[in-house]
Design an enzyme around this catalytic site. Structure first.
Site, PDB file in Angstrom:
ATOM      1  N   ASN A 151       0.804  -1.231   0.000  1.00  6.74           N
ATOM      2  CA  ASN A 151       0.000   0.000   0.000  1.00  6.74           C
ATOM      3  C   ASN A 151       0.830   1.271   0.000  1.00  6.74           C
ATOM      4  OD1 ASN A 151       0.583  -1.212   2.591  1.00  6.74           O
ATOM      5  ND2 ASN A 151      -0.537   0.484   3.525  1.00  6.74           N
ATOM      6  N   CYS A 325      -3.226   5.149   7.438  1.00  3.71           N
ATOM      7  CA  CYS A 325      -3.510   4.617   8.767  1.00  3.71           C
ATOM      8  C   CYS A 325      -2.461   5.040   9.762  1.00  3.71           C
ATOM      9  CB  CYS A 325      -3.565   3.098   8.732  1.00  3.71           C
ATOM     10  SG  CYS A 325      -4.477   2.489   7.332  1.00  3.71           S
TER      11      CYS A 325
END
Lengths: 390, 384
Positions: A151, A325
């Site tokens: 990611n 995140c």
């Protein structure tokens, strides 16, 4: 000021068609799918149809798709659920140093319970060597978990080869495909995985919904218990509009097919080439070819990523350092460090992730702004650097 | 007038003002709240506003509200998270046999890990005796989990008394308030609970979102591990529209919940009275007074609950023979069994749960149809 969104790996906007489908589900099928009456049956039908759509996209049976609250729950469910059914003499997991935190933290928690975890290294491109997987698998290995694409840097992992090895050794393979599903073809049989996590909000679907694929015969323990939903593997009243939105989003991705990825790759290359021309000392991270079409991870030596992101934000460009995140953290990215990058370069790295809504014009504007801001910050860094050698 | 939806304890429709509040967060402000840029910030602010709205409704501190994917996750988290925090220091918990399956099955999962479980009994109205809870406490007790109100029969438990006992002994106390929040006043301070589960879709909010209210200092480890969301206690990208919807639903309940429920209570009372007057051998199950204002759980001797539900379904009335989560089960309700209800009555029980949009006409129609359907089903049984 024009807003240019270059953070599609963090999340994507809901497609208008998806929103329409969700609103209709909220209006017309708001019953509890477990209710036997009309209201329940309408909701149940929508879930069944949605499951078929997603199963078709994954190339699996609808009975192999389990809805969850998102990618994190899917990853946790796979790892904890597999761990719960492991025989006492097989408490070893193989994973990589560059997994998403939903996988890494789950593995760390199992270590507290006495599990052993092997974290495989990656090469400077962020690629796992299947031979490392082969060597890491032991007699007591129960599970291997390797992500489909990273990611932060976008590198695609050789999942097929890894799956082959896992199959030979009789070890389950879980794959976090949150970044690839919807953008690239993700067919569970071609990949050869036993478990696969997907998330809707990365593919222009709603937040709060995802799924876990479980190959028939792979029996894991549930994470959320307390109801017969999802064939007793995931309790909780189903998020009907979320599920409907997820399926609609997947359908749209399928309709766009390769065109979507091609468009995004074109924009990414346009962005990379132009930035490279303006900023020759820029370093591009990740694998040059085996990568997601939309992620461009770049390092600007001497520039604080945080300052750059704030400057870009003020000029209307949304991007991020590493994963969203962990955006709040000032720690250097575990992924970049795993590539062998030093801390200062890791702290000078940003991720630009493109989506289907971006246009060539936006890319050109973004290049101009990024180049200006990077140069400004580099000049400032030089000016404020301590004078040496006197 | 049709359809007549009387299954609000299973789920409720999203209220228009709730949907209105959610809409901007589907597209315009879709950013990931964990990002630092502007559209992420707008989402983050909305989440914090929702946190305050939820906190306000249950008189908690906003910092003590953690968003989850729903009531089931909240229950699972509270129970498994406390057990994990205790590690091996405690291994006994106290609950009741009438809890929602999310609680019962989470407790069973702990039993596999060596926990011992005491089920304090309930009386024939479904009420727990706080003294029984006190007597069940041992030095190894690490958790008490007792629901605020039962989802089938609607009995409201003496949570404040139990909370005082739990506090006296320093034992973490969790209550599943999925059925009460939005229907009756819920005050975590007054109840003395350390953890409280909430689900949005039971109070005219969206499905797929809920909350766990956790008093500071409660020993609790995460259930979902991942990014640092929810102050490191619950991983996963925020379901922004869902959370905003829960906040709006909480605010709505704060604004008009009490009034609404007084109206619903009157309709419920009329429904019960109307049915009991016209149908012989029918009883109201649960507590006569301490019950959810919208719950009418009735048992009809000589009738199959499922058949009655289907007969009513055919005339546009939607209710249930038990909790939605166990619809389709052939097992008798664990709640009614625990209350010691006569098996024949258990078989003939139906739950009507009213909501804000039900009208007096709908209730009169329902009374009429229940009378008709029960008589018909009974005559079939006699002649068959």
């Amino acid at each position: 000021m024009r807003e240019i969104y270059l953070d599609h790996s963090a999340t994507t906007p809901i497609a208008p068609e998806v929103q329409t489908a969700m609103l209709e589900a909220m209006r017309e099928a708001w019953g509890n799918p477990s209710s036997m009456h009309l209201f329940g049956r309408r909701a149940r039908d929508l879930i069944d149809e949605s499951r078929v759509t997603i199963a078709r996209a994954l190339g699996c049976l609808d009975a192999e798709v389990f809805f969850t609250s998102g990618g994190t729950e899917s990853d946790n469910m796979a790892i904890f659920g597999a761990a719960r059914v492991a025989p006492a003499h097989r408490r070893h997991i193989v994973t990589t140093t560059i997994e998403h935190h939903a996988v890494l933290h789950a593995c760390q928690r199992l270590q507290e319970d006495g599990w052993e975890v092997t974290y495989l290294p990656v090469d400077p491109y962020g690629m796992v060597d299947p031979d490392d997987v082969r060597r890491a698998i032991r007699e007591d290995t129960w599970l291997v978990s390797v992500m489909h694409a990273n990611n932060e840097i976008g590198t695609l992992q050789p999942i097929r080869e890894i799956a082959q090895i896992c199959r030979e050794r009789g070890v389950w393979l879980h794959c976090d495909a949150v970044q690839t599903f919807g953008l690239l073809e993700v067919k569970v049989d071609e990949l050869g995985v036993d478990m696969l996590s997907v998330s809707a909000h990365k593919l222009y679907g709603p937040k709060g919904i995802g799924a876990l694929y479980l190959r028939g015969g792979v029996k894991i323990a549930p994470l959320l218990v307390g109801g017969a939903q999802e064939r007793e593997l995931r309790a909780g009243t189903e998020n009907v509009p979320g599920i409907v939105g997820f399926a609609r989003a997947v359908e749209l991705c399928e309709q766009l097919g390769h065109e979507q990825a091609r468009h995004i790759w074109y924009l990414r290359e346009r962005l990379r080439q132009q930035l490279q021309e303006c900023l020759p000392d820029m370093q591009v991270n990740g694998h040059p070819i085996q990568c997601l079409p939309g992620i461009l991870s770049v390092t600007f030596p001497g520039v604080s990523a945080e300052s750059l992101l704030i400057a870009l934000d003020q000029r209307g460009i949304a991007a991020s350092a590493g994963a969203a995140c962990s955006a709040g953290s000032i720690e250097p990215s575990h992924v970049l460090l795993a590539l062998g990058m030093d801390e200062s370069r890791a702290m000078s790295t940003i991720r630009l992730s493109l989506g289907r809504g971006n246009t060539p014009e936006e890319i050109d504007i973004a290049v101009e702004i990024i180049a200006e801001e990077v140069k400004r910050l580099q000049r400032r860094a030089v000016a404020s650097a301590p004078v040496q050698g006197i | 007038m049709l359809p007549v939806y009387l299954d609000h304890s299973a789920t409720t429709p999203v209220a228009p003002e709730v949907l209105e509040a959610m809409l901007p967060f589907f597209d315009r402000a879709f950013g990931n709240p964990s990002a630092i840029y502007a559209i992420g910030q707008e989402a983050r602010e909305a989440i914090e506003r929702a946190r305050e709205q939820v906190a306000h409704l249950v008189n908690a501190d906003a910092d003590d509200v953690y968003f989850t994917s729903g009531g089931t996750e909240s229950d699972n988290w509270a129970i498994k998270g406390v057990a994990r925090a205790w590690r091996d220091r405690k291994n006994h918990l106290i609950t009741t046999p009438i809890e929602h399956h999310a609680v019962l099955e989470a407790c069973s999962a702990l039993r596999e890990q060596g926990w011992e479980i005491t089920f304090v009994p309930v009386d024939s109205t479904g009420m727990v005796d706080p003294d029984e809870v006190r007597r069940a406490i041992t030095p190894r007790t690490g958790l008490i989990t007792i629901m605020h109100a039962n989802n089938e029969v609607g009995t409201i438990e003496p949570i404040a008394e139990i909370g005082a006992i739990a506090r006296e002994h320093g034992i973490p106390f969790h209550t599943d308030a999925v059925q009460t929040v939005g229907k009756i006043p819920v005050d975590v301070q007054a109840l003395g609970v350390d953890m409280l589960s909430i689900s949005a879709h039971k109070l005219y909010g969206p499905k797929g979102v809920g909350a766990l209210v956790v008093r500071r200092g409660t020993p609790l480890r995460p259930l979902l591990d991942g990014g640092g969301q929810e102050r490191g206690r619950r991983g996963g990208t925020y379901n922004v529209p869902g959370i905003v919807g829960l906040g709006a639903a909480a605010e709505r309940a704060m604004r008009c919940g009490v009034e609404e429920m007084e109206r619903v209570r009157a309709l419920r009372d009329r429904l019960v009275e109307g049915i009991l007057q016209a149908v012989p051998d029918a009883v109201l199950t649960g507590h006569p007074v301490n019950r959810l204002p919208n719950n009418a759980h009735l048992a009809f001797a000589g009738v199959e609950g499922e058949s009655l539900v289907l007969s009513l379904d055919a005339v546009g009335i939607y209710c249930s023979a038990g909790a939605a989560c166990s619809s389709g089960d052939t097992e008798p309700s664990h709640v009614l069994v625990a209350m010691g209800i006569d098996p024949h009555l258990i078989e003939g029980s139906v739950r009507f749960t009213l909501g804000k949009d039900n009208t007096p006409e709908q209730i009169e129609y329902t009374i009429q149809q229940v009378v008709r359907a029960v008589n018909k089903l009974r005559s079939l049984r006699v002649s068959g």
